[in-house]
Design a protein around this motif. Structure first.
Motif, PDB file in Angstrom:
ATOM      1  N   GLY A 372      33.417  60.890  36.415  1.00 45.19           N
ATOM      2  CA  GLY A 372      34.838  60.843  36.705  1.00 45.19           C
ATOM      3  C   GLY A 372      35.596  60.018  35.683  1.00 45.19           C
ATOM      4  N   SER A 373      36.861  59.780  35.988  1.00 40.87           N
ATOM      5  CA  SER A 373      37.680  58.927  35.140  1.00 40.87           C
ATOM      6  C   SER A 373      38.218  57.844  36.064  1.00 40.87           C
ATOM      7  CB  SER A 373      38.811  59.772  34.553  1.00 40.87           C
ATOM      8  OG  SER A 373      39.785  58.945  33.987  1.00 40.87           O
ATOM      9  N   ILE A 374      37.414  56.812  36.238  1.00 39.59           N
ATOM     10  CA  ILE A 374      37.653  55.883  37.346  1.00 39.59           C
ATOM     11  C   ILE A 374      38.830  54.954  37.064  1.00 39.59           C
ATOM     12  CG2 ILE A 374      36.616  54.066  38.740  1.00 39.59           C
ATOM     13  CD1 ILE A 374      33.896  55.299  38.037  1.00 39.59           C
ATOM     14  N   ARG A 375      39.750  54.895  38.006  1.00 36.72           N
ATOM     15  CA  ARG A 375      40.893  53.985  37.890  1.00 36.72           C
ATOM     16  C   ARG A 375      40.668  52.809  38.828  1.00 36.72           C
ATOM     17  NH1 ARG A 375      45.389  58.742  37.431  1.00 36.72           N
ATOM     18  NH2 ARG A 375      44.252  59.737  35.745  1.00 36.72           N
ATOM     19  N   PHE A 376      40.620  51.614  38.260  1.00 36.72           N
ATOM     20  CA  PHE A 376      40.278  50.454  39.085  1.00 36.72           C
ATOM     21  C   PHE A 376      41.500  49.863  39.759  1.00 36.72           C
ATOM     22  CE2 PHE A 376      36.745  50.831  36.173  1.00 36.72           C
ATOM     23  CZ  PHE A 376      35.694  50.787  37.077  1.00 36.72           C
ATOM     24  N   THR A 377      42.081  50.595  40.668  1.00 38.27           N
ATOM     25  CA  THR A 377      43.158  50.030  41.470  1.00 38.27           C
ATOM     26  C   THR A 377      42.513  49.201  42.577  1.00 38.27           C
ATOM     27  OG1 THR A 377      43.025  51.934  42.871  1.00 38.27           O
ATOM     28  CG2 THR A 377      44.620  52.038  41.090  1.00 38.27           C
ATOM     29  N   THR A 378      43.324  48.404  43.283  1.00 34.89           N
ATOM     30  CA  THR A 378      42.770  47.587  44.347  1.00 34.89           C
ATOM     31  C   THR A 378      42.040  48.417  45.412  1.00 34.89           C
ATOM     32  OG1 THR A 378      44.572  46.064  43.946  1.00 34.89           O
ATOM     33  CG2 THR A 378      43.305  45.718  45.944  1.00 34.89           C
ATOM     34  N   TRP A 451      48.085  40.596  43.005  1.00 32.25           N
ATOM     35  CA  TRP A 451      47.657  39.840  44.178  1.00 32.25           C
ATOM     36  C   TRP A 451      46.535  40.580  44.911  1.00 32.25           C
ATOM     37  CZ3 TRP A 451      48.227  34.948  45.026  1.00 32.25           C
ATOM     38  CH2 TRP A 451      49.283  34.278  44.375  1.00 32.25           C
ATOM     39  N   GLY A 452      46.598  41.901  44.851  1.00 34.71           N
ATOM     40  CA  GLY A 452      45.529  42.688  45.461  1.00 34.71           C
ATOM     41  C   GLY A 452      44.201  42.419  44.789  1.00 34.71           C
ATOM     42  N   LYS A 453      44.220  42.361  43.448  1.00 35.26           N
ATOM     43  CA  LYS A 453      42.983  42.095  42.712  1.00 35.26           C
ATOM     44  C   LYS A 453      42.463  40.691  43.018  1.00 35.26           C
ATOM     45  CE  LYS A 453      42.471  45.905  40.263  1.00 35.26           C
ATOM     46  NZ  LYS A 453      43.508  46.185  39.260  1.00 35.26           N
ATOM     47  N   ILE A 454      43.410  39.745  43.117  1.00 38.87           N
ATOM     48  CA  ILE A 454      42.987  38.372  43.451  1.00 38.87           C
ATOM     49  C   ILE A 454      42.322  38.375  44.829  1.00 38.87           C
ATOM     50  CG2 ILE A 454      43.841  36.063  44.020  1.00 38.87           C
ATOM     51  CD1 ILE A 454      45.966  36.492  41.817  1.00 38.87           C
ATOM     52  N   HIS A 455      42.966  39.047  45.766  1.00 39.86           N
ATOM     53  CA  HIS A 455      42.394  39.129  47.110  1.00 39.86           C
ATOM     54  C   HIS A 455      41.017  39.756  47.065  1.00 39.86           C
ATOM     55  CE1 HIS A 455      42.280  41.578  51.061  1.00 39.86           C
ATOM     56  NE2 HIS A 455      41.706  40.426  51.261  1.00 39.86           N
ATOM     57  N   PHE A 456      40.913  40.864  46.310  1.00 37.17           N
ATOM     58  CA  PHE A 456      39.616  41.535  46.233  1.00 37.17           C
ATOM     59  C   PHE A 456      38.555  40.627  45.623  1.00 37.17           C
ATOM     60  CE2 PHE A 456      36.583  43.683  43.450  1.00 37.17           C
ATOM     61  CZ  PHE A 456      35.833  44.330  44.410  1.00 37.17           C
ATOM     62  N   GLY A 457      38.887  40.012  44.476  1.00 33.89           N
ATOM     63  CA  GLY A 457      37.901  39.194  43.771  1.00 33.89           C
ATOM     64  C   GLY A 457      37.407  38.058  44.648  1.00 33.89           C
ATOM     65  N   LEU A 458      38.363  37.333  45.266  1.00 29.99           N
ATOM     66  CA  LEU A 458      37.978  36.186  46.075  1.00 29.99           C
ATOM     67  C   LEU A 458      37.157  36.614  47.288  1.00 29.99           C
ATOM     68  CD1 LEU A 458      41.209  34.004  46.054  1.00 29.99           C
ATOM     69  CD2 LEU A 458      39.073  33.612  44.825  1.00 29.99           C
ATOM     70  N   SER A 459      37.616  37.666  47.985  1.00 27.59           N
ATOM     71  CA  SER A 459      36.893  38.001  49.219  1.00 27.59           C
ATOM     72  C   SER A 459      35.523  38.582  48.894  1.00 27.59           C
ATOM     73  CB  SER A 459      37.714  38.931  50.115  1.00 27.59           C
ATOM     74  OG  SER A 459      38.118  40.061  49.408  1.00 27.59           O
ATOM     75  N   PHE A 463      32.484  36.542  50.216  1.00 24.90           N
ATOM     76  CA  PHE A 463      31.715  37.303  51.200  1.00 24.90           C
ATOM     77  C   PHE A 463      30.224  37.232  50.876  1.00 24.90           C
ATOM     78  CE2 PHE A 463      29.421  41.227  52.026  1.00 24.90           C
ATOM     79  CZ  PHE A 463      29.478  41.250  53.401  1.00 24.90           C
ATOM     80  N   ASN A 464      29.894  37.500  49.617  1.00 23.96           N
ATOM     81  CA  ASN A 464      28.485  37.497  49.239  1.00 23.96           C
ATOM     82  C   ASN A 464      27.884  36.099  49.281  1.00 23.96           C
ATOM     83  OD1 ASN A 464      27.398  40.242  48.536  1.00 23.96           O
ATOM     84  ND2 ASN A 464      29.364  40.265  47.489  1.00 23.96           N
ATOM     85  N   LEU A 465      28.660  35.107  48.859  1.00 32.36           N
ATOM     86  CA  LEU A 465      28.138  33.741  48.922  1.00 32.36           C
ATOM     87  C   LEU A 465      27.903  33.323  50.365  1.00 32.36           C
ATOM     88  CD1 LEU A 465      30.258  31.881  46.215  1.00 32.36           C
ATOM     89  CD2 LEU A 465      27.923  32.728  46.051  1.00 32.36           C
ATOM     90  N   THR A 466      28.714  33.840  51.271  1.00 36.59           N
ATOM     91  CA  THR A 466      28.563  33.460  52.669  1.00 36.59           C
ATOM     92  C   THR A 466      27.372  34.162  53.298  1.00 36.59           C
ATOM     93  OG1 THR A 466      30.943  33.196  52.871  1.00 36.59           O
ATOM     94  CG2 THR A 466      29.725  33.391  54.910  1.00 36.59           C
ATOM     95  N   GLY A 509      37.665  32.621  54.382  1.00 37.96           N
ATOM     96  CA  GLY A 509      38.814  32.546  55.278  1.00 37.96           C
ATOM     97  C   GLY A 509      40.111  32.406  54.477  1.00 37.96           C
ATOM     98  N   LEU A 510      40.076  31.511  53.469  1.00 42.02           N
ATOM     99  CA  LEU A 510      41.289  31.278  52.678  1.00 42.02           C
ATOM    100  C   LEU A 510      41.656  32.496  51.834  1.00 42.02           C
ATOM    101  CD1 LEU A 510      40.726  27.590  51.528  1.00 42.02           C
ATOM    102  CD2 LEU A 510      42.247  28.447  53.318  1.00 42.02           C
ATOM    103  N   SER A 511      40.661  33.318  51.494  1.00 39.08           N
ATOM    104  CA  SER A 511      40.952  34.471  50.638  1.00 39.08           C
ATOM    105  C   SER A 511      41.808  35.507  51.361  1.00 39.08           C
ATOM    106  CB  SER A 511      39.661  35.117  50.149  1.00 39.08           C
ATOM    107  OG  SER A 511      39.041  35.829  51.199  1.00 39.08           O
TER     108      SER A 511
END
Lengths: 590, 409
Positions: A372-378, A451-459, A463-466, A509-511
């Motif tokens: 495909g031609s992947i578009r990395f949107t949130t 902000w969506g990317k920030i939310h994605f990255g943090l969560s 998530f994995n660390l938790t 939680g903060l993410s």
């Protein structure tokens, strides 16, 4: 195929809506029978409960990392059922915390987010219908859901403990107020779940009728977008599984309050009966909470890979297979209850078989993005995260299916890790992706990408660390539902991991904060979205954002399958479902 | 990597290393390790791979090179899933995970578990690699990408079959391993002279009734070590007096529920002496977390001595008579039994040989004088929510009772 009743005379339906009188505020926003408004009501309510459940989780994690340490600042304000005199969380309070965390998250967050929000919002829009088959029941379903949420929430304020016998509420611990110390709380839990069940049943009935009867002309079953297929299968699961829970909750309520003994240890009650009833509901419930997520993720993956979904029919049959098999696997939750050999081997086999349709789905998702031609949107990031987290959660599920291994890891943190990988990394990530994806259609504005990317990255990180280290804790023997791991000789050495998990959980939680800010800010200040910001093919993108009352000015006619992206021989790289394919386009027969 | 202590008390042990224990599972598929399999059962304990001593030679005929080359992989899997933070406490086996089995059923479970883990790990690595590769390789590279047309692939029967059949085969393999392991555990015919123990879960403690010897004790399960030459399986019947409890000693067996109005059975065959800790695994109320249990595996002679002592009624010297009177006077006997006195309650643990126990309150604290004093003064302070009330004893009463309880050997 099925030409429908409603669409027998589409013009009249349309004109009826066109001359709809202006609705009063009450009918428009409170007792609204418009499926879109009901979907949004579900959205706001369940996001509120997401915060409640999240706060409870923070309490659980605080206790596991810092047992017997008074809760800073707010310790003195917490109610007596929760904390000891010192301000530290009491063991009984801890039991109530994790019980209510799971109850809220399962019944008031994941289910309504997936089924209430996206079921309501998407079904009529994606099948080309003006509304649900039974708008009144639809509104009723939301208000019953809200009522159940309030009943469950009210158990925090009774002065005594809310339900504290785990979300599984194993009898007789749950069926005697004296055993769990939460007579009133447990009774409210039963009532809450009973009412919640009514809401689910009303919703499910509505979805099935709508999908069967109200598809637009040309919308054959095999042209339905995958979220609709997933919700369709899920609705059957709801209709068959939820009444069992409702019945069990009613029996438990009688045991608690009227002295019956369905499940109690005395008078020939059968405690194992509760486990059977609960898990007969409980396992289909697991698929109720993952199938719609699979459907939503499939849609997002196809749109942002700009490719048709790989193996559409295989995806549909896999959904159906998972749904059917989901009803004959409940015994794997009970391997440790002393099941006989033949039965446990049977349940083990049926459970492992589910790995096959799940594998088919996973490979088909990979086939979809391949080339495909992947578009990395949130939304795409969340959908990809859904696939990878589902792989981990699915594989750790195989451990549970294998009876002898299950005998070891049952009731340990391995299970906790597994369920969170499926429900949080799976369902909730798919929900986040879907919210970012359909937000423009819901509110007419885009959510902020940064902000969506920030939310994605943090969560994703937190998530994995938790949850990943929890696998480790489980294999090292840490049990679920223990208030204080440090009192065990063999767990004391694991405490640093517990502290690490808790700190990560606070991060997780903060993410949510960037998400909430983005969600509410974009509603008023977000960039205006056009009709079809993602260049998507399904019917909801052919109407204004947000769609007006009655959805479609003219009942659409459907000519194509749902995922015609990058069609060769066309100027545009996508072919909406309601547009006949031009002569030049070379598309597969669908 | 820290690891648990070796068998103590002069136990007679023969060992082999972790890798070797996997031979039975693989043997079922390759068929050529059958000889190894039969020798793997029985007297042994497990050493980590890297601490392999020539001791494996003491198992006649077992040679390192006979074992599968997968050993290194097993060791790696073990290393991956055991925590680097694990530390050692001296007295009790401190690290509890399924890769550390010391009883026959636990060993069988371990074998099946590792096989499952390896398969899952393999799938995980392949799928995750493909996913990351696909995401990276097929990302959009600028707007010129939009003019190129991604292939119109709606599906492919060949490819779809190719990824449907292998999962089915893997499932069949796993199901067969599962069925076989469960069968071996459940259809087991005890050889030798089994010890039968009725285990009753109470809120929040464990009762053990040695049915053949009419001995009742609590919280600490004493069993003999089982040698290949003289097997002594322990057959447990699990029951419950109130709510559902779960019996679990990770290194000895899988867990099993103790359900009211229902009885379940479980067997252990520990091959290494020592103290094993376990716990209740099904939420059973406020003090669920403090419902611990210990299994003390003794040498056969030692176990017999313990059992003979347990059969006797309580015999206490006359200087603690004041305490005995106090015990009866304070109605302790309506909940607790002490053989040889009028105290015959069954609501709380049997205290006949209480002085010999290692812990108090179902494993919540060590059984020493200061802890016992604190417990008698107010059990609710030590284990809040336990069913023993504060008996409001004064200092003299407390001292007398303390002396009496300590003397119950």
């Amino acid at each position: 195929m099925a030409q429908t009743l409603i669409h027998a005379a589409p013009a009249e339906v349309h004109s009826a809506h066109a001359h709809h009188p202006e609705l009063s505020f009450f009918r428009k926003y409170i007792w609204s029978e418009d499926h879109k408004t009901i979907g949004l009501q579900y959205l706001f309510t369940s996001l509120f409960f997401l915060l409640v459940g999240g706060l409870l989780a923070m309490g659980v994690r605080y206790q596991l990392a810092f047992p017997n340490v008074p809760v800073p600042i707010i310790g003195g304000l917490l109610p007596r059922w929760l904390v000891q005199e010192s301000g530290a969380i009491a063991p009984a309070g801890y039991n109530a915390l994790f019980t209510m965390h799971a109850t809220v998250m399962v019944f008031l967050v994941i289910m309504p987010l997936l089924i209430g929000v996206f079921g309501n919002f998407l079904i009529p829009l994606q099948i080309g219908a003006p509304d649900m088959a039974f708008p009144f029941f639809n509104a009723l379903s939301y208000w019953l859901f809200l009522l159940s949420g309030l009943v469950i929430l009210s158990s925090f304020f009774t002065g005594s403990s809310p339900a504290a016998s785990g979300w599984t509420s194993y009898a007789p611990l749950s069926s005697h107020g004296a055993y769990s110390g939460a007579q009133l709380g447990q009774s409210l839990w039963c009532v809450g779940l009973f009412v919640n069940g009514l809401a689910s049943i009303a919703g499910a009935m509505n979805y099935i009728t709508t999908i069967i009867n109200m598809r637009a002309p040309g919308m054959r079953m095999f042209r339905l977008p995958l979220p609709i297929w997933a919700l369709f299968v899920t609705a059957f699961l709801l209709l068959l599984a939820v009444p069992v829970l409702s019945a069990a909750a009613a029996m438990l309520f009688f045991d608690l309050n009227f002295g019956t003994s369905f499940f109690s240890a005395s008078s020939y009650g059968q405690p194992l009966l509760w486990q059977h009833l609960f898990w007969f509901f409980g396992h289909p419930e697991v698929y109720i909470m993952i199938l719609p997520a699979m459907g939503l993720a499939s849609e997002i993956l196809a749109v942002f890979s700009r490719k048709p979904i790989f193996g559409y029919k295989a995806m549909v049959f896999a959904l159906i297979a998972i749904g059917v098999l989901g009803f004959i696997v409940w015994g794997h939750h009970m391997f440790v209850s002393g099941m006989n050999l033949l039965l446990s081997a049977t349940f083990s086999f049926s459970t492992m078989i589910i790995a096959v349709p799940s594998a088919i789905k996973t490979f088909n998702w990979m086939g979809t993005i391949w080339g495909g031609s992947i578009r990395f949107t949130t939304p795409m990031c969340f959908a990809l995260a859904f696939v990878s987290m589902f792989v981990i959660g699915g594989l750790s599920g195989i451990y549970m299916a294998s009876t002898p291994v299950d005998l070891f890891i049952h009731h340990t943190y391995f299970i906790v890790a597994h369920i969170h990988y499926v429900l949080f990394g799976g369902s909730l990530f798919a929900v986040f992706g879907a919210i970012y994806f359909w937000y423009p259609k819901m509110f007419g504005r885009m959510m902020n990408e940064t902000w969506g990317k920030i939310h994605f990255g943090l969560s994703f990180l937190f998530f994995n660390l938790t949850f990943f280290p929890m696998h480790n804790l489980g294999l090292n023997g840490m049990m679920r539902r223990i208030a204080d791991p440090t009192q065990y000789d063999h767990l004391r050495s694991q405490q640093p991991i517990n502290v690490f998990i808790t700190l990560s959980a606070f991060g997780l939680g903060l993410s949510t904060i960037p998400f909430l800010i983005n969600f509410f800010y974009s509603m008023f200040k977000g960039q205006k979205a056009g009709m079809n910001p993602w260049e998507s093919t399904t019917l909801e993108w052919t109407v204004p954002s947000p769609p007006g009352h009655g959805n479609f000015d003219v009942t659409p006619t459907v000519y194509n399958g749902p995922y015609e992206y990058s069609v060769p021989g066309m100027e545009q790289d996508y072919l909406p479902q309601n547009q006949p394919a031009p002569e030049t386009a070379r598309i597969a027969a669908h | 990597m820290p690891y648990r202590t070796f068998a103590k008390n002069g136990a007679e042990v023969k060992g082999e290393f972790l890798g070797g224990c996997q031979a039975p599972v693989l043997a079922r598929f390759v068929g050529k390790f059958r000889a190894v399999e039969s020798r793997c059962r029985g007297d042994r304990y497990v050493l980590p791979y890297w601490r392999l001593e020539p001791i494996y030679d003491s198992v006649p005929g077992l040679r390192l090179r006979q074992l599968p080359r997968f050993s290194a992989l097993f060791a790696a899997a073990y290393g991956l899933f055991s925590s680097p933070l694990m530390a050692q406490t001296e007295e009790v086996r401190s690290v509890q995970n399924i890769f550390n089995p010391t009883s026959t059923p636990a060993q069988l479970i371990n074998d099946a578990g590792l096989l499952t883990m390896l398969i899952c790990l393999g799938i995980f690595i392949i799928v995750t690699f493909l996913l990351f590769f696909g995401v990276w390789r097929y990302r959009r590279r600028g707007s010129e990408d939009d003019t190129l047309e991604p292939p119109q692939v709606y599906g492919s029967t060949a490819i779809e079959l190719a990824w449907t059949v292998p999962p089915i085969m893997i499932v069949i393999v796993l199901v067969l391993v599962t069925a076989r392991t469960v069968g071996e555990i459940q259809n087991h015919q005890p050889t030798g002279n089994p010890i039968r123990v009725r285990v009753v879960g109470h809120r929040f403690w464990w009762e053990y009734q040695y049915t053949d010897d009419k001995v009742t004790t609590a919280n600490e399960l004493n069993v003999p070590v089982s040698y290949l030459s003289a097997p002594r399986p322990v057959e447990l019947t699990l029951e419950s007096a109130d709510v559902v409890h779960g019996f679990w000693v990770p290194e000895l067996s899988g867990k099993l529920q103790a359900v009211p109005n229902h009885s379940n059975s479980l067997w252990l065959q520990p091959s290494v002496q020592g103290t094993y800790v376990g716990n209740c695994t099904v939420l059973c109320g406020e003090q669920h977390a403090n419902m611990l249990l210990r299994v003390i595996v003794r040498s056969p002679d030692d176990f017999q001595r313990w059992l003979d002592n347990e059969k006797k009624p309580a015999q206490t010297p006359s200087e603690v008579d004041a305490g005995r009177h106090q015990f009866l006077l304070s109605s302790c006997g309506s909940c607790h039994a002490i053989k040889g006195t009028e105290a015959s309650g069954t609501f709380g643990p049997d205290l006949t040989h209480f002085g010999n126990r290692e812990t108090l309150g179902s494993g919540v604290v060590k059984n020493d004088e200061s802890n016992l004093r604190a417990w008698l003064r107010n059990p609710q302070a030590v284990k809040p929510g336990c069913l023993m009330p504060n008996m409001q004893l004064n200092e003299t009463q407390l001292n007398n009772l303390l002396a009496y309880l300590k003397a119950l050997k």
